[in-house]
Enzyme design. Structure first.
Site, PDB file in Angstrom:
ATOM      1  N   HIS A 210      35.352  44.118  41.360  1.00 28.93           N
ATOM      2  CA  HIS A 210      34.746  43.564  42.576  1.00 28.93           C
ATOM      3  C   HIS A 210      34.781  44.546  43.746  1.00 28.93           C
ATOM      4  O   HIS A 210      34.080  44.351  44.740  1.00 28.93           O
ATOM      5  CB  HIS A 210      35.395  42.221  42.948  1.00 28.93           C
ATOM      6  CG  HIS A 210      36.743  42.318  43.596  1.00 28.93           C
ATOM      7  ND1 HIS A 210      37.918  42.164  42.898  1.00 28.93           N
ATOM      8  CD2 HIS A 210      37.112  42.547  44.882  1.00 28.93           C
ATOM      9  CE1 HIS A 210      38.945  42.283  43.718  1.00 28.93           C
ATOM     10  NE2 HIS A 210      38.481  42.511  44.933  1.00 28.93           N
TER      11      HIS A 210
ATOM     12  N   ASP B 143      37.982  41.828  35.732  1.00 25.20           N
ATOM     13  CA  ASP B 143      37.878  42.435  37.058  1.00 25.20           C
ATOM     14  C   ASP B 143      38.440  43.850  37.086  1.00 25.20           C
ATOM     15  O   ASP B 143      39.153  44.236  38.012  1.00 25.20           O
ATOM     16  CB  ASP B 143      38.575  41.572  38.112  1.00 25.20           C
ATOM     17  CG  ASP B 143      38.178  41.967  39.541  1.00 25.20           C
ATOM     18  OD1 ASP B 143      37.081  42.541  39.709  1.00 25.20           O
ATOM     19  OD2 ASP B 143      38.973  41.721  40.468  1.00 25.20           O
TER      20      ASP B 143
ATOM     21  N   SER C 183      42.944  45.441  46.891  1.00 27.01           N
ATOM     22  CA  SER C 183      42.390  45.240  45.549  1.00 27.01           C
ATOM     23  C   SER C 183      42.200  46.556  44.815  1.00 27.01           C
ATOM     24  O   SER C 183      41.588  47.492  45.342  1.00 27.01           O
ATOM     25  CB  SER C 183      41.049  44.514  45.631  1.00 27.01           C
ATOM     26  OG  SER C 183      41.219  43.211  46.104  1.00 27.01           O
TER      27      SER C 183
END
Length: 386
Positions: free
Chosen positions: A30, A60, A134
């Site tokens: 993402h 992911d 992230s």
């Protein structure tokens, strides 16, 4: 006004770490998804343009690469299986654009299922993870990467989740070799055994088959609904999540032995592992238009990537409730707009077609059990009389 609408570019930030001296970098899917250009900035401020090697939206994970004429700093990978609850860990990343930030905490839990996808197996930590973290590494006290920071819990201050490095390693190898991930597929609906089901069947562990999809590997191998899978490929199974991960890791086309319990007797069948296609993984219906309001007074739609992105969810299995009729059966039972319907009477729901077919099989006056994921509240079962 004939002026065409303006197109705007938006910068996005995230984190990552260098996997080896060839310049491979691991991050979250993402972080780089839909990017026109990816720029990597190292600790010393040196900037590189990166190319995408491969991505896997289901876990992911993404693998990118940079080219450098000098030796790159590489992080050592650890063993996430050896992590203990309470062990100290450090999260590194760029929270809120504050580059190269380090936060410390402990491993709060392992094997967390947060509804992010079919292979949920997160490390939970209280080391602060914020937007921009992230893709960054979660590191143990020996300086080894044990996880990849991936998610935070909305409203759960101080709770973060990381992908275990052992699981990520398997994905990364496939991305490096082929640029994509191929997963094994049996073609069954499955359910965990609770205490009562274990007592009923006289087993201590296993996974219940709720549905066998026609002409898929399990069907061809003779597996039937209500069978209990005890082991696969020589490995005992204790949960549906564990079984899904084991099957996903098997080589497509290989034969594998599956030990079953049927009518109180054990037997072993041989299945040829199939390939799990992307549409099976995501559960998307290519027609994303909402369906008409049904007998329960609710309206559902498939979860398109656009809807998932807009709502900030990575979940695409199931159908989303987009409308409820005031005073309808659904609303009275507690179903709300934004709920994700995952199963009906133990049958997996991946598309709107699945949903309407499942409802169509239920007779008027019968009880419908609807397995739902509510935003920020987890999973519940709603019972409605049709």
């Amino acid at each position: 006004n004939d002026t065409p609408p303006k197109e705007y570019e938006q910068d996005s930030i995230g984190s990552g770490f260098i996997l080896d001296k060839d310049g491979y970098i691991v991050t979250n899917n993402h972080v780089i998804e839909n990017a026109d250009k990816i720029q990597v900035i190292l600790t010393d401020g040196k900037e590189f343009d990166a190319e995408i090697i491969g991505t896997d939206a289901t876990t992911d994970l993404a693998l990118i690469k940079i080219k450098s004429d000098r030796e790159l700093p590489v992080l050592k990978l650890g063993d996430s299986e050896k992590l203990d609850i309470g062990q100290w860990v450090i999260a590194i990343g760029n929270p809120f654009g504050l580059d190269h930030t380090v936060t410390a905490g402990i491993v709060s839990a392992k094997g967390r299922v947060i509804g992010a996808g079919p292979y949920d197996d997160f490390i939970q930590t209280d080391a602060s993870i914020n937007p921009g973290n992230s893709g960054g590494p979660l590191i143990n006290m020996d300086g080894e990467v044990v996880g990849i920071n991936s998610a935070i819990m909305a409203g759960g201050d101080g709770i973060g989740f990381a992908i275990p490095i052992n699981m990520a390693n398997k994905i990364i190898r496939q991305l490096k070799q082929a640029g994509k991930v191929t997963r094994g597929w049996l073609g069954v609906g499955i359910q965990d055994l609770d205490k009562d089901l274990k007592a009923y069947y006289g087993v201590e562990s296993g996974v219940l088959i709720t549905e066998v999809f026609e002409k898929q590997p399990a069907d061809k191998a003779g597996i039937k609904a209500k069978d209990i899978i005890l082991s696969i490929h020589g490995t005992d199974v204790h949960s549906s999540r564990e079984l899904s991960a084991l099957v996903a890791g098997l080589i497509v086309g290989d034969e594998t032995g599956i030990k079953l319990l049927r009518n109180g007797k054990t037997r072993t069948v041989t299945a040829v592992i199939g390939k799990r296609e992307d549409d099976r993984i995501s559960g998307l219906n290519r027609n994303h238009n909402p369906q008409a309001t049904d007998d329960l007074g609710i309206q559902v739609a498939s979860i398109s990537p656009e809807i998932a992105k807009e709502l900030g969810i990575r979940e695409t299995d199931g159908v989303m409730v987009v409308k409820t009729e005031p005073g309808g059966k659904g609303e009275n039972a507690g179903i709300e707009k934004g709920d994700i319907i995952k199963e009906i009477n133990h049958s997996p729901i991946q598309t709107t077609d699945d949903y309407h077919q499942a409802l169509g099989k239920i007779q008027s006056g019968d009880i419908i059990q609807i397995y739902i994921k509510k935003a920020f509240k987890g999973y519940i079962v709603v019972k409605i009389k049709k």
